[in-house]
Design an enzyme around this catalytic site. Structure first.
Site, PDB file in Angstrom:
ATOM      1  N   GLU A 167       0.862  -1.177   0.079  1.00 31.66           N
ATOM      2  CA  GLU A 167      -0.013  -0.170  -0.159  1.00 31.66           C
ATOM      3  C   GLU A 167       0.551   1.291  -0.058  1.00 31.66           C
ATOM      4  O   GLU A 167       0.952   1.982   1.109  1.00 31.66           O
ATOM      5  CB  GLU A 167      -0.806   0.097   1.259  1.00 31.66           C
ATOM      6  CG  GLU A 167      -1.861  -1.157   1.427  1.00 31.66           C
ATOM      7  CD  GLU A 167      -2.959  -1.107   2.230  1.00 31.66           C
ATOM      8  OE1 GLU A 167      -2.745  -0.372   3.330  1.00 31.66           O
ATOM      9  OE2 GLU A 167      -4.091  -1.837   2.319  1.00 31.66           O
ATOM     10  N   GLU A 356      -5.599  -8.773   1.188  1.00 33.28           N
ATOM     11  CA  GLU A 356      -6.410  -8.394   2.403  1.00 33.28           C
ATOM     12  C   GLU A 356      -7.941  -7.916   1.998  1.00 33.28           C
ATOM     13  O   GLU A 356      -8.390  -7.557   1.153  1.00 33.28           O
ATOM     14  CB  GLU A 356      -5.762  -6.977   3.011  1.00 33.28           C
ATOM     15  CG  GLU A 356      -4.203  -7.171   3.536  1.00 33.28           C
ATOM     16  CD  GLU A 356      -3.956  -5.809   4.249  1.00 33.28           C
ATOM     17  OE1 GLU A 356      -4.456  -5.320   4.652  1.00 33.28           O
ATOM     18  OE2 GLU A 356      -2.525  -5.924   4.380  1.00 33.28           O
TER      19      GLU A 356
END
Ligand code: PNW
Length: 450
Positions: A167, A356
């Site tokens: 990320e 995720e």
């Protein structure tokens, strides 16, 4: 036994965590201070000034946790390596630092679980922040290269699947623009754009270092939390709008990674604040990957708008829109379907993993000792329905990792938010599988939506 809603036979079911969030004991065996350890010491930055000193304590309890994973039936465990365990000051090697990961990897393999390794999930050595300004500087990228090369050499005899960075937004914009993540700064647009570019470069550099140092053929990709755009309803125009929006909204991250250049509209919009980069860097950044990892939590709704600059408009969530237990965690399971579809349609990506997905919920232990998280179970089941739809229609979704295996340190929220399918009692470090863990176990067992 259900015969409908089945997943492909080789679908990878997994669970994910990150080093600073679950390990604790960061200084044992010669580890150094990370930016997050330092951030936790700055008063008021993390809820109740919580820190990662012990947390769920996986560093000591990994064997017990692997038995839990075995009970769940997961085939893959996605975890990250703590960079400051390996290079405590960012530059000097601590040869003992890798020992823990060798133990963890061996124990996973002995129990039939594949290790999927994230090289960088935000816990960079604090020393690099002090010496070079962290991600403001390409010196930090060079230090990452040395770290990734070393780790790859040590573990690629047993690890096949690698992720470079986790990320980009969360260790650049949140760290240097809004300041909610370590090191907690609020800097100007040009500096922030440079950290984002350096984040892309960190990905490209790690990708090359993994490929160059691997002892066997390995697979490598990035983990991104790109805004996942969902057509407000699936008319042909809205689908096109959502696809364009997916590309536009990742203009400084995934789009240059996939296309090898920043889009013209973005360069124009940034004007004098465009970061420093050259062609060689763009080539490195856009080298082919084996898969793309997507962290999907909340939807971004889009409708077509012929008058808008890129032909779409983002629709804000109404005040009463249903959420899970985070201010941003709007419920929208369709993202698990649209992420692999957009990636295939835009850039012909052939392998996508949901790296995720999950949610915080207000879990309480019932008098009978169980945690009945029907809300999380509902959230997950709807994502599984969307995942099954993606595979059934032939979009390239190859696996799914739930966030998270267990409750853990939720960054600036400390231990006040629980994302686990396993409950952690932070006083005793006792683990209790929640209802959602039993549900996940049955899902994996039947390889179907249950
Ligand atoms: C991810 N948002 O972060 C991270 O990879 C995990 O470490 C983290 O625990 C998990 O999601 C839950 O938060 C995110 O603002 C941070 O939308 C922020 C956002 C989404 C994900």
């Amino acid at each position: 036994m259900s015969t409908n809603n089945c997943f492909p036979k080789d679908f990878v079911w997994g669970a994910a965590t990150a080093s600073f969030q679950v390990e604790g004991f960061t200084r044992e065996e010669g580890g150094g201070e990370s930016v997050w350890e330092r951030f936790c010491k700055m008063p008021g930055r993390v809820a109740f000034d919580h820190n990662g000193d012990i947390g769920p304590g996986q560093f000591k309890k990994y064997k017990e946790d692997i038995q839990l994973m075995k009970w769940l039936g997961i085939k893959a465990y996605r975890f990250s390596i703590a960079w400051p365990r390996i290079f405590p000051d960012g530059e000097t090697l601590n040869p003992k630092g890798i020992d823990y990961y060798n133990r963890l990897i061996d124990e996973l393999l002995d129990n039939g679980i594949e290790p999927w390794v994230t090289m960088y999930h935000w816990d960079n050595p604090w020393a690099l922040e002090e010496k070079f300004g962290g991600w403001r500087s390409k010196e930090t990228v060079k230090a990452l290269e040395k770290y990734v090369a070393y780790v790859t050499d040590k573990i690629s005899d047993r690890v096949t699947n690698f992720f470079t960075v986790n990320e980009i937004m969360c260790f650049t914009s949140l760290s240097y623009e809004s300041g909610s993540h370590a090191p907690g700064l609020r800097l100007d647009r040009k500096t922030v754009a440079q950290t984002v570019h350096n984040g892309c470069l960190a990905h490209g550099t790690a990708l090359a270092a993994i490929r160059a140092n691997a002892r066997r053929p390995v697979k490598v990709g990035i983990v991104e939390n790109m805004p996942v755009t969902v057509p407000a309803f699936a008319s042909e125009e809205n689908i096109v709008a959502a696809r364009n929006a997916f590309r536009v909204m990742s203009a400084s991250k995934l789009t240059p990674i996939m296309e090898g250049k920043y889009p013209d509209f973005w360069l124009e919009e940034m004007g004098n604040d465009v970061p420093e980069f050259d062609d060689a860097e763009m080539k490195l950044i856009s080298a082919p990957m084996d898969f793309v990892g997507c962290n999907v939590y909340a939807p971004t709704y889009v409708i077509a708008d012929a008058d808008a600059m890129h032909g779409f408009r983002e629709i804000p969530h109404p005040a009463g829109y249903p959420k899970m237990d985070m201010p941003w965690l709007f419920i929208g399971p369709d993202i698990t379907y649209w992420a692999p579809r957009h990636l295939k349609e835009l850039w012909n990506v052939d392998a996508v993993y949901i790296t995720e997905n999950g949610c915080a919920a207000q879990d309480r232990m019932a008098p009978d000792g169980e945690v009945y998280d029907t809300d999380r179970t509902m959230y997950l089941r709807h994502h599984f329905m969307a995942a099954e739809r993606a595979t059934a229609e032939g979009w390239p979704l190859k696996g799914y990792f739930v966030w998270s295996l267990m409750d853990n340190f939720e960054w600036s929220w400390g231990y006040t938010k629980r994302f686990g399918i396993v409950y952690v009692n932070y006083e005793t470090l006792e683990r209790t599988p929640k209802l959602s863990a039993k549900f996940y176990r049955e899902t994996i067992k039947q390889n179907a939506v249950v």
